[in-house]
Design an enzyme around this catalytic site. Structure first.
Site, PDB file in Angstrom:
ATOM      1  N   ASP A 121       9.623  -3.375   4.062  1.00 26.61           N
ATOM      2  CA  ASP A 121      10.317  -4.423   3.393  1.00 26.61           C
ATOM      3  C   ASP A 121      11.358  -4.970   4.172  1.00 26.61           C
ATOM      4  OD1 ASP A 121      10.855  -6.161   1.559  1.00 26.61           O
ATOM      5  OD2 ASP A 121      11.984  -4.585   0.291  1.00 26.61           O
ATOM      6  N   HIS A 153       7.008 -11.912   9.597  1.00 24.86           N
ATOM      7  CA  HIS A 153       5.918 -10.815   9.197  1.00 24.86           C
ATOM      8  C   HIS A 153       5.076 -10.687  10.455  1.00 24.86           C
ATOM      9  CE1 HIS A 153       6.358 -11.241   4.905  1.00 24.86           C
ATOM     10  NE2 HIS A 153       6.024 -12.574   4.882  1.00 24.86           N
ATOM     11  N   LEU A 172      -5.410  10.975  12.544  1.00 18.33           N
ATOM     12  CA  LEU A 172      -4.419  10.405  11.300  1.00 18.33           C
ATOM     13  C   LEU A 172      -5.414   9.669  10.484  1.00 18.33           C
ATOM     14  CD1 LEU A 172      -1.542   9.290  10.158  1.00 18.33           C
ATOM     15  CD2 LEU A 172      -2.134   7.523  11.843  1.00 18.33           C
TER      16      LEU A 172
END
Ligand code: FPP
Length: 231
Positions: free
Chosen positions: A12, A29, A123
Protein backbone atom coordinates in the site's frame (compact mmCIF):
# COMPACT_ATOMS: atom_id res chain seq x y z
CA UNK A 1 16.25 -17.00 13.16
CA UNK A 2 12.76 -18.50 13.05
CA UNK A 3 11.45 -17.64 9.57
CA UNK A 4 7.80 -17.59 8.53
CA UNK A 5 6.89 -20.26 5.98
CA UNK A 6 4.32 -18.02 4.30
CA UNK A 7 4.51 -14.21 4.14
CA UNK A 8 1.64 -12.20 2.63
CA UNK A 9 1.89 -8.49 1.86
CA UNK A 10 -0.63 -5.68 1.37
CA UNK A 11 1.46 -3.40 -0.83
CA UNK A 12 0.00 0.00 0.00
CA UNK A 13 1.00 3.62 -0.54
CA UNK A 14 1.82 3.91 -4.24
CA UNK A 15 -0.64 6.77 -4.71
CA UNK A 16 0.61 8.78 -1.76
CA UNK A 17 4.22 8.23 -2.78
CA UNK A 18 3.45 9.68 -6.21
CA UNK A 19 1.40 12.58 -4.82
CA UNK A 20 4.26 13.57 -2.50
CA UNK A 21 6.32 14.01 -5.66
CA UNK A 22 3.66 15.92 -7.57
CA UNK A 23 3.10 12.98 -9.95
CA UNK A 24 0.02 10.94 -10.84
CA UNK A 25 -0.86 7.69 -9.07
CA UNK A 26 0.26 5.56 -12.01
CA UNK A 27 3.81 6.84 -11.53
CA UNK A 28 3.64 5.39 -8.01
CA UNK A 29 2.42 2.01 -9.25
CA UNK A 30 5.27 1.85 -11.76
CA UNK A 31 7.79 2.52 -9.01
CA UNK A 32 5.98 -0.07 -6.89
CA UNK A 33 6.88 -2.76 -9.43
CA UNK A 34 10.55 -2.26 -8.50
CA UNK A 35 9.76 -3.05 -4.86
CA UNK A 36 7.82 -6.12 -6.02
CA UNK A 37 10.97 -7.35 -7.81
CA UNK A 38 13.21 -6.66 -4.80
CA UNK A 39 10.98 -8.46 -2.31
CA UNK A 40 10.48 -11.51 -4.54
CA UNK A 41 14.23 -11.88 -5.05
CA UNK A 42 14.97 -11.36 -1.37
CA UNK A 43 12.30 -13.85 -0.24
CA UNK A 44 13.66 -16.38 -2.66
CA UNK A 45 17.23 -15.87 -1.39
CA UNK A 46 16.05 -16.28 2.20
CA UNK A 47 14.37 -19.58 1.30
CA UNK A 48 10.92 -18.36 2.30
CA UNK A 49 8.55 -20.98 0.95
CA UNK A 50 5.46 -18.88 0.06
CA UNK A 51 5.03 -15.18 -0.72
CA UNK A 52 1.57 -13.77 -1.49
CA UNK A 53 1.30 -10.25 -2.92
CA UNK A 54 -2.03 -8.39 -2.89
CA UNK A 55 -1.80 -6.95 -6.40
CA UNK A 56 -5.39 -6.03 -7.32
CA UNK A 57 -8.47 -6.34 -5.14
CA UNK A 58 -12.08 -7.01 -6.10
CA UNK A 59 -12.73 -3.40 -5.01
CA UNK A 60 -9.91 -1.89 -7.10
CA UNK A 61 -12.22 -2.04 -10.16
CA UNK A 62 -13.94 1.01 -8.65
CA UNK A 63 -10.87 3.20 -9.25
CA UNK A 64 -10.82 5.56 -12.27
CA UNK A 65 -10.68 3.62 -15.54
CA UNK A 66 -7.31 5.12 -16.41
CA UNK A 67 -5.79 3.73 -13.22
CA UNK A 68 -7.42 0.30 -13.59
CA UNK A 69 -6.16 0.09 -17.19
CA UNK A 70 -2.67 1.09 -16.08
CA UNK A 71 -2.59 -1.56 -13.33
CA UNK A 72 -3.75 -4.23 -15.80
CA UNK A 73 -1.07 -3.15 -18.27
CA UNK A 74 1.63 -3.17 -15.58
CA UNK A 75 0.67 -6.68 -14.57
CA UNK A 76 0.73 -7.92 -18.18
CA UNK A 77 4.16 -6.32 -18.65
CA UNK A 78 5.47 -7.73 -15.39
CA UNK A 79 4.41 -11.24 -16.35
CA UNK A 80 5.72 -10.90 -19.90
CA UNK A 81 9.09 -9.64 -18.73
CA UNK A 82 9.88 -11.36 -15.46
CA UNK A 83 8.88 -14.98 -16.04
CA UNK A 84 12.22 -16.14 -17.56
CA UNK A 85 14.09 -14.65 -14.59
CA UNK A 86 11.65 -16.14 -12.07
CA UNK A 87 11.96 -19.49 -13.82
CA UNK A 88 15.77 -19.31 -13.58
CA UNK A 89 15.48 -18.58 -9.86
CA UNK A 90 13.36 -21.71 -9.31
CA UNK A 91 10.26 -19.61 -8.43
CA UNK A 92 6.84 -21.18 -8.96
CA UNK A 93 4.20 -18.60 -9.90
CA UNK A 94 0.51 -19.06 -9.16
CA UNK A 95 -2.54 -16.80 -8.90
CA UNK A 96 -5.45 -16.43 -6.57
CA UNK A 97 -8.66 -14.52 -7.25
CA UNK A 98 -11.45 -14.43 -9.79
CA UNK A 99 -10.65 -15.03 -13.44
CA UNK A 100 -13.98 -13.96 -14.96
CA UNK A 101 -13.30 -10.23 -15.41
CA UNK A 102 -9.73 -10.31 -16.73
CA UNK A 103 -8.70 -9.75 -20.36
CA UNK A 104 -7.76 -12.67 -22.60
CA UNK A 105 -4.26 -11.25 -22.90
CA UNK A 106 -3.77 -11.16 -19.14
CA UNK A 107 -5.27 -14.64 -18.67
CA UNK A 108 -2.89 -15.99 -21.33
CA UNK A 109 0.09 -14.47 -19.53
CA UNK A 110 -1.11 -15.91 -16.23
CA UNK A 111 -1.59 -19.38 -17.70
CA UNK A 112 1.81 -19.20 -19.34
CA UNK A 113 3.49 -18.13 -16.08
CA UNK A 114 1.90 -21.04 -14.21
CA UNK A 115 2.73 -23.50 -16.95
CA UNK A 116 6.37 -22.47 -17.38
CA UNK A 117 7.16 -22.46 -13.65
CA UNK A 118 4.99 -25.36 -12.47
CA UNK A 119 7.88 -27.76 -11.78
CA UNK A 120 9.97 -25.22 -9.85
CA UNK A 121 10.61 -26.12 -6.25
CA UNK A 122 11.85 -22.88 -4.66
CA UNK A 123 9.69 -19.94 -3.59
CA UNK A 124 5.99 -20.23 -4.46
CA UNK A 125 4.93 -16.73 -5.49
CA UNK A 126 1.20 -16.09 -5.28
CA UNK A 127 -0.22 -13.02 -6.99
CA UNK A 128 -3.62 -12.15 -5.54
CA UNK A 129 -5.27 -10.49 -8.53
CA UNK A 130 -8.97 -9.58 -8.66
CA UNK A 131 -8.90 -11.12 -5.21
CA UNK A 132 -11.30 -10.42 -2.34
CA UNK A 133 -11.50 -12.38 0.89
CA UNK A 134 -15.28 -12.11 1.12
CA UNK A 135 -15.68 -13.26 -2.48
CA UNK A 136 -13.38 -16.21 -1.79
CA UNK A 137 -15.53 -17.22 1.18
CA UNK A 138 -18.70 -16.97 -0.95
CA UNK A 139 -17.11 -18.95 -3.81
CA UNK A 140 -15.99 -21.57 -1.29
CA UNK A 141 -19.52 -21.83 0.12
CA UNK A 142 -20.91 -22.31 -3.40
CA UNK A 143 -18.47 -25.16 -4.04
CA UNK A 144 -19.36 -26.75 -0.72
CA UNK A 145 -23.13 -26.43 -1.36
CA UNK A 146 -22.70 -28.21 -4.70
CA UNK A 147 -20.83 -31.06 -2.99
CA UNK A 148 -23.42 -31.30 -0.23
CA UNK A 149 -26.23 -31.38 -2.78
CA UNK A 150 -24.59 -34.12 -4.81
CA UNK A 151 -23.81 -35.99 -1.59
CA UNK A 152 -20.07 -35.84 -2.14
CA UNK A 153 -19.87 -34.24 1.29
CA UNK A 154 -21.91 -34.86 4.44
CA UNK A 155 -19.81 -33.13 7.07
CA UNK A 156 -18.30 -29.67 7.42
CA UNK A 157 -15.72 -28.31 9.82
CA UNK A 158 -13.02 -25.64 9.48
CA UNK A 159 -10.52 -28.12 8.08
CA UNK A 160 -12.94 -29.34 5.44
CA UNK A 161 -13.94 -25.75 4.59
CA UNK A 162 -10.27 -24.84 3.99
CA UNK A 163 -9.99 -27.64 1.45
CA UNK A 164 -12.42 -25.75 -0.84
CA UNK A 165 -10.68 -22.36 -0.80
CA UNK A 166 -9.05 -21.01 -3.99
CA UNK A 167 -5.62 -22.43 -3.06
CA UNK A 168 -6.11 -25.31 -0.62
CA UNK A 169 -2.54 -26.47 -1.17
CA UNK A 170 -1.04 -23.27 0.28
CA UNK A 171 -0.70 -23.05 4.08
CA UNK A 172 -2.22 -20.07 5.89
CA UNK A 173 0.09 -17.04 6.08
CA UNK A 174 2.29 -16.95 9.18
CA UNK A 175 3.00 -13.26 8.73
CA UNK A 176 0.94 -10.54 7.05
CA UNK A 177 2.69 -7.25 6.38
CA UNK A 178 0.93 -4.04 5.43
CA UNK A 179 2.90 -1.01 4.32
CA UNK A 180 2.17 2.74 4.41
CA UNK A 181 1.00 3.04 8.01
CA UNK A 182 -2.56 1.80 7.42
CA UNK A 183 -4.03 -0.71 9.88
CA UNK A 184 -6.63 -2.61 7.88
CA UNK A 185 -7.11 -5.96 6.19
CA UNK A 186 -8.91 -4.44 3.18
CA UNK A 187 -10.55 -7.77 2.37
CA UNK A 188 -7.26 -9.71 2.16
CA UNK A 189 -7.17 -13.42 3.07
CA UNK A 190 -9.97 -13.09 5.62
CA UNK A 191 -10.34 -16.80 6.29
CA UNK A 192 -6.63 -17.62 6.05
CA UNK A 193 -5.56 -14.78 8.38
CA UNK A 194 -7.25 -16.27 11.46
CA UNK A 195 -3.93 -16.90 13.24
CA UNK A 196 -1.50 -14.83 11.18
CA UNK A 197 0.90 -12.50 12.91
CA UNK A 198 0.42 -8.92 11.73
CA UNK A 199 3.15 -6.40 11.04
CA UNK A 200 2.65 -2.80 9.96
CA UNK A 201 5.33 -0.66 8.35
CA UNK A 202 5.09 3.11 7.88
CA UNK A 203 7.08 2.92 4.66
CA UNK A 204 5.15 3.57 1.43
CA UNK A 205 5.36 0.59 -0.94
CA UNK A 206 7.60 2.23 -3.60
CA UNK A 207 10.19 2.84 -0.85
CA UNK A 208 9.83 -0.64 0.62
CA UNK A 209 13.02 -2.68 0.39
CA UNK A 210 14.97 -5.66 1.73
CA UNK A 211 15.86 -3.79 4.95
CA UNK A 212 12.25 -3.07 5.81
CA UNK A 213 11.29 -6.66 5.04
CA UNK A 214 14.08 -7.92 7.33
CA UNK A 215 12.71 -5.75 10.16
CA UNK A 216 9.35 -7.53 9.84
CA UNK A 217 11.03 -10.95 9.80
CA UNK A 218 13.10 -10.11 12.87
CA UNK A 219 10.01 -8.91 14.71
CA UNK A 220 8.16 -12.08 13.70
CA UNK A 221 11.02 -14.25 15.00
CA UNK A 222 10.61 -12.70 18.46
CA UNK A 223 6.91 -13.47 18.75
CA UNK A 224 5.34 -16.34 20.58
CA UNK A 225 2.47 -17.97 18.69
CA UNK A 226 -0.06 -19.80 20.80
CA UNK A 227 -2.96 -20.45 18.39
CA UNK A 228 -5.47 -19.97 21.19
CA UNK A 229 -3.73 -22.39 23.55
CA UNK A 230 -1.70 -21.66 26.69
CA UNK A 231 2.03 -22.33 26.75
C1 FPP B 1 -1.77 0.28 -3.36
O1 FPP B 1 -1.39 1.60 -3.50
C2 FPP B 1 -1.37 -0.64 -4.42
C3 FPP B 1 -2.21 -1.27 -5.30
C4 FPP B 1 -3.57 -0.84 -5.62
C5 FPP B 1 -1.85 -2.50 -5.97
C6 FPP B 1 -0.42 -2.89 -5.92
C7 FPP B 1 0.23 -2.57 -7.19
C8 FPP B 1 1.57 -2.49 -7.35
C9 FPP B 1 2.54 -2.78 -6.28
C10 FPP B 1 2.13 -2.08 -8.65
C11 FPP B 1 1.86 -3.06 -9.72
C12 FPP B 1 2.26 -4.41 -9.39
C13 FPP B 1 1.60 -5.48 -9.86
C14 FPP B 1 1.99 -6.83 -9.39
C15 FPP B 1 0.51 -5.32 -10.83
P1 FPP B 1 -2.54 2.69 -3.44
O2 FPP B 1 -2.83 3.08 -4.86
O3 FPP B 1 -3.71 2.18 -2.70
O4 FPP B 1 -1.83 3.83 -2.66
P2 FPP B 1 -2.52 4.94 -1.73
O5 FPP B 1 -3.13 4.23 -0.56
O6 FPP B 1 -1.34 5.80 -1.32
O7 FPP B 1 -3.51 5.68 -2.57
Amino acid sequence: MKLPIHVAIVMDGNGRWARERGKNRIFGHKKGVESVRKIIKHSSNLNIKYLTLFSFSTENWNRPKREVDALMKLFVQLLAKEIPELYKNNVKVIFTGRKTRLSRDLLDKMENAEQVTKHNTGLTLVFAFDYGGRQEIIDTCIEICKKLKSQQLDFLDTEEFSKHLYLPQIPDPDLIIRTSGEFRFSNFLLWEAAYSELYFSDVLWPDYDENEFDKALKNYAERERRFGKVK
